[in-house]
Enzyme design. Structure first.
Site, PDB file in Angstrom:
ATOM      1  N   GLU A  34     -17.644   7.861  11.569  1.00 41.04           N
ATOM      2  CA  GLU A  34     -16.879   8.129  13.015  1.00 41.04           C
ATOM      3  C   GLU A  34     -15.821   7.559  13.291  1.00 41.04           C
ATOM      4  O   GLU A  34     -15.048   7.312  12.050  1.00 41.04           O
ATOM      5  CB  GLU A  34     -18.039   7.118  14.091  1.00 41.04           C
ATOM      6  CG  GLU A  34     -18.012   5.770  13.767  1.00 41.04           C
ATOM      7  CD  GLU A  34     -18.821   5.049  14.854  1.00 41.04           C
ATOM      8  OE1 GLU A  34     -18.268   5.131  16.096  1.00 41.04           O
ATOM      9  OE2 GLU A  34     -19.687   4.274  14.299  1.00 41.04           O
ATOM     10  N   ASP A  68     -22.872   5.684   8.637  1.00 39.21           N
ATOM     11  CA  ASP A  68     -22.226   5.616   9.950  1.00 39.21           C
ATOM     12  C   ASP A  68     -20.677   6.167   9.593  1.00 39.21           C
ATOM     13  O   ASP A  68     -19.753   5.485   9.060  1.00 39.21           O
ATOM     14  CB  ASP A  68     -22.226   4.014  10.406  1.00 39.21           C
ATOM     15  CG  ASP A  68     -21.346   4.020  11.837  1.00 39.21           C
ATOM     16  OD1 ASP A  68     -21.005   4.917  12.274  1.00 39.21           O
ATOM     17  OD2 ASP A  68     -21.562   3.022  12.107  1.00 39.21           O
ATOM     18  N   ASP A  86     -30.380  -0.763  16.746  1.00 40.47           N
ATOM     19  CA  ASP A  86     -29.537  -1.035  15.472  1.00 40.47           C
ATOM     20  C   ASP A  86     -28.641  -2.261  15.833  1.00 40.47           C
ATOM     21  O   ASP A  86     -28.179  -2.540  16.964  1.00 40.47           O
ATOM     22  CB  ASP A  86     -28.604   0.053  15.369  1.00 40.47           C
ATOM     23  CG  ASP A  86     -27.837   0.503  16.560  1.00 40.47           C
ATOM     24  OD1 ASP A  86     -26.487  -0.005  16.415  1.00 40.47           O
ATOM     25  OD2 ASP A  86     -28.350   1.494  17.322  1.00 40.47           O
TER      26      ASP A  86
END
Length: 286
Positions: free
Chosen positions: A177, A175, A86
């Site tokens: 987090e 994503d 990634d």
């Protein structure tokens, strides 16, 4: 081996409200730290020492909050697992033929962040990975304190995060987090965080026909969503853990689709492993 993409991808109701479990709270990053962040040079390893500057032209990137890769034993990947990677603007232009030669067969590329940032490296990375034969997808770095989940999902789809049923495009990934710019849980309690993720997920589903993959860490997810298990039935898991073994998974999931196991290795950016073979990867993308 189980299918890497988990339970059914049928349309479902909004995830139910989570238990009122307190969020895992960490100390707030002070305003002074944010104000001075732009004056510092970008660190050599943004993952272990992120630039806490909301005006960073590269923005945050998958795995930025994790410690640097541990030395020692390699990750214990499932037999036949495929290698991937990634990348974001931090990697710039990627030598995709070299990445293919090093073994990468899939890639996730950062497209957007929040509701106003689009990676300047997206086109080279997204198109280049496809050109060498990789199955590739886009990811969005969520900022739940900036705008609604629906607004960010729409921004993501409108700026490269869409999906098509051609067997070469992975479903878009969220994503979600630790906040690189402030409070780790973005100032939201577990119920509000779960509602925000559900808003993003269902909007993405309505726009593309697929539930988004969720990239997260076990500690953040269990703390900031109150160990909400409701997403596991539909959202494939992309787990971040830098260790020889994958360890405990976030609440609700009993296996991962993708494991980001390092930020150092033969490939640029994050080092990933798909929990299946090439045929299963194509089915996951279809």
């Amino acid at each position: 081996m189980r299918r890497p993409f988990g339970k059914s991808h049928r349309r479902s109701r909004l995830p139910s409200r989570p238990r009122r479990t307190p969020a895992l709270l960490a100390a707030l990053i002070t305003a002074a730290t944010l104000a001075t962040g732009a004056a510092h040079a970008a660190p050599e390893n943004p993952r272990s020492a992120p630039m806490l500057d909301p005006h960073d032209p590269n923005g945050a990137w998958a795995g930025y909050s994790l410690p640097g890769s541990r030395s020692g034993a390699p990750p214990q990947q499932p037999a036949g697992a495929l290698s991937g990677m990634d990348v974001s603007g931090h990697q710039g232009d990627v030598d995709w033929p070299a990445a293919w030669a090093a073994g990468a067969r899939f890639a996730y590329v950062k497209a957007t962040e929040g509701s106003g940032f689009r990676s300047g490296s997206f086109n080279q990375q997204y198109d280049g990975s496809h050109a060498v034969g990789m199955v590739r997808g886009a990811y969005h770095f969520g900022l739940p304190d900036r705008s609604s989940g629906a607004q960010q999902a729409n921004f993501f789809v409108d700026n490269g995060g869409g999906w098509n049923d051609g067997g070469r495009t992975l479903p878009g990934a969220l994503d979600i987090e630790t906040n690189p710019y402030g409070d780790p849980c973005y100032g939201l309690d577990p119920r509000a965080m779960s509602d925000w993720i559900a808003d993003f997920s269902n909007t993405y589903l309505n726009r593309t026909g697929r539930f988004p993959v969720i990239y997260t860490t076990t500690r953040w997810w269990n703390g900031c969503t109150g160990s909400n298990p409701d997403f596991a039935a539909n959202n494939p898991l992309w787990i971040a853990r830098y260790a020889p073994q994958i360890g405990d998974l976030p609440a609700g999931w009993d296996f991962q689709s993708i494991w980001q196991h390092s930020d150092q290795g033969p490939l640029p950016g994050g080092q990933d492993s798909f929990n299946g073979n090439s045929k299963q990867l194509r089915r996951f993308a279809s």
